[in-house]
Write an enzyme that holds these catalytic residues in place. Structure first.
Site, PDB file in Angstrom:
ATOM      1  N   ARG A   1      33.295  13.088  51.868  1.00 34.25           N
ATOM      2  CA  ARG A   1      33.895  14.408  52.055  1.00 34.25           C
ATOM      3  C   ARG A   1      33.154  15.500  51.299  1.00 34.25           C
ATOM      4  O   ARG A   1      32.983  16.608  51.799  1.00 34.25           O
ATOM      5  CB  ARG A   1      35.375  14.377  51.661  1.00 34.25           C
ATOM      6  CG  ARG A   1      36.127  15.694  51.828  1.00 34.25           C
ATOM      7  CD  ARG A   1      35.823  16.401  53.131  1.00 34.25           C
ATOM      8  NE  ARG A   1      36.003  15.576  54.308  1.00 34.25           N
ATOM      9  CZ  ARG A   1      35.582  15.913  55.521  1.00 34.25           C
ATOM     10  NH1 ARG A   1      34.916  17.047  55.703  1.00 34.25           N
ATOM     11  NH2 ARG A   1      35.777  15.113  56.542  1.00 34.25           N
TER      12      ARG A   1
ATOM     13  N   LYS B   1      29.216  38.137  47.276  1.00 32.63           N
ATOM     14  CA  LYS B   1      30.443  37.806  47.996  1.00 32.63           C
ATOM     15  C   LYS B   1      30.391  36.340  48.424  1.00 32.63           C
ATOM     16  O   LYS B   1      30.195  36.014  49.597  1.00 32.63           O
ATOM     17  CB  LYS B   1      30.622  38.742  49.191  1.00 32.63           C
ATOM     18  CG  LYS B   1      30.774  40.203  48.793  1.00 32.63           C
ATOM     19  CD  LYS B   1      30.828  41.124  50.001  1.00 32.63           C
ATOM     20  CE  LYS B   1      30.918  42.589  49.571  1.00 32.63           C
ATOM     21  NZ  LYS B   1      30.926  43.506  50.728  1.00 32.63           N
TER      22      LYS B   1
ATOM     23  N   LYS C   1      26.737  50.808  40.737  1.00 31.69           N
ATOM     24  CA  LYS C   1      27.467  51.109  41.964  1.00 31.69           C
ATOM     25  C   LYS C   1      28.323  52.365  41.783  1.00 31.69           C
ATOM     26  O   LYS C   1      28.314  52.988  40.720  1.00 31.69           O
ATOM     27  CB  LYS C   1      28.304  49.900  42.377  1.00 31.69           C
ATOM     28  CG  LYS C   1      27.462  48.622  42.556  1.00 31.69           C
ATOM     29  CD  LYS C   1      28.156  47.573  43.372  1.00 31.69           C
ATOM     30  CE  LYS C   1      28.136  47.915  44.842  1.00 31.69           C
ATOM     31  NZ  LYS C   1      28.725  46.832  45.674  1.00 31.69           N
TER      32      LYS C   1
ATOM     33  N   GLU D   1      23.292  52.651  43.578  1.00 34.10           N
ATOM     34  CA  GLU D   1      23.887  52.913  44.886  1.00 34.10           C
ATOM     35  C   GLU D   1      24.107  54.412  45.059  1.00 34.10           C
ATOM     36  O   GLU D   1      24.577  55.086  44.140  1.00 34.10           O
ATOM     37  CB  GLU D   1      25.217  52.175  44.987  1.00 34.10           C
ATOM     38  CG  GLU D   1      25.998  52.451  46.256  1.00 34.10           C
ATOM     39  CD  GLU D   1      27.360  51.768  46.243  1.00 34.10           C
ATOM     40  OE1 GLU D   1      27.400  50.550  46.485  1.00 34.10           O
ATOM     41  OE2 GLU D   1      28.363  52.444  45.970  1.00 34.10           O
TER      42      GLU D   1
END
Length: 282
Positions: A97, A132, A164, A197
């Site tokens: 698995r 992410k 950012k 950014e």
């Protein structure tokens, strides 16, 4: 493959799955039973995770013998056999698995990445992954992106300065953010790239005036505005586009002339490749 990072991931996954024992196998299969199994591909895509599967099997039982027939990064189709296993049946079933979970997800990521990379061929634009990722699985998922032909962005918060929108707002503006970042690297004696950014052409112009960065992230720019941004940059800094970019519109962004396109969906919303580990009956 970095075993110092990989082995704890494998051991935690095995502990999560096995607990105090695989009681079904222990209850139904006699101790010492030997057998063979094969990893069958049931989908079309790019295979990833074979090298990882070898390490999983080694940790479960160093006596398990794996015969690799298809290497990582190879296009596969239904019916292909990636590898065979031979040894303790109890150990094969313990590894099953974890091997499948990792390989199916990694192959799905590699397949999706490869599709995007193929679309961008000839444009000069490369595809990047993001942070992410599934908690605890980042190394594996970014590894799969590389197998699929993509490029890894920063691994975490520690290996790059990425300023950012929130950082800009909390620090009091672009100039402050860049100045503070450069001073921090100097005082901490760290050699990290700085990326910032920007949300519009006005912010881009301010970054170009201040300077002191390595890369500019052009976030949520429409393709026509992105083209203007690339022209304003005049090749001074590496450019990266992100936000709202899909397979349907990615060529519009690539044709705008950016160096990189980052796509979170490479890792956060892919379909796993269908694989199966089956006993070989003799």
């Amino acid at each position: 493959m970095d075993k110092e990072l990989i082995d704890p991931i494998i051991k935690n996954a095995l502990l999560e799955d096995i607990g105090d024992g695989d009681h079904t196998s222990l209850a139904t299969i006699l101790p010492g039973t030997k057998g063979k199994a094969r990893l069958i591909v049931k989908d079309t895509g790019i295979l990833a995770g074979v090298e990882l599967a070898e390490e999983i099997c080694r940790i479960v039982d160093p006596e398990l013998k794996m015969d690799v027939l298809i290497k990582d990064g190879t296009p596969v189709k239904p019916g292909d056999i990636a590898f065979t296993l031979e040894g303790s049946v109890h150990c094969i079933l313990k590894a099953e698995r974890v091997v499948l979970n990792c390989m199916q997800r990694m192959s799905g990521i590699a397949t999706r990445t490869n599709q995007i990379v193929s679309m961008l061929k000839g444009t000069g634009t490369k595809v990047l992954d993001t942070r992410k990722t599934t908690p605890g699985m980042r190394y594996l998922e970014k590894w799969a992106v590389k197998i699929g032909g993509g490029v890894n962005h920063r691994f975490g918060l520690y290996d790059m300065i990425l300023i950012k929108d929130n950082h800009v707002d909390y620090s009091g503006g672009i100039r402050n953010a860049i100045t503070n970042a450069r001073e921090y690297l100097k005082t901490q004696d760290k050699d990290l790239q700085i990326e910032i950014e920007v949300r519009n052409l006005e912010e881009l112009e301010e970054v170009l005036q201040v300077g002191g960065v390595d890369r500019i992230l052009l976030d949520n720019f429409k393709p026509d505005v992105l083209q203007q941004a690339v022209a304003m940059n005049e090749g001074r800094y590496i450019t990266e586009a992100s936000g709202g970019i899909t397979a349907d519109n990615i060529m519009d962004y690539a044709n705008a002339g950016v160096d990189y396109i980052s796509i979170g969906a490479l890792t956060h919303s892919v379909n796993s490749l269908d694989l199966s580990l089956k006993a070989i009956k003799e």
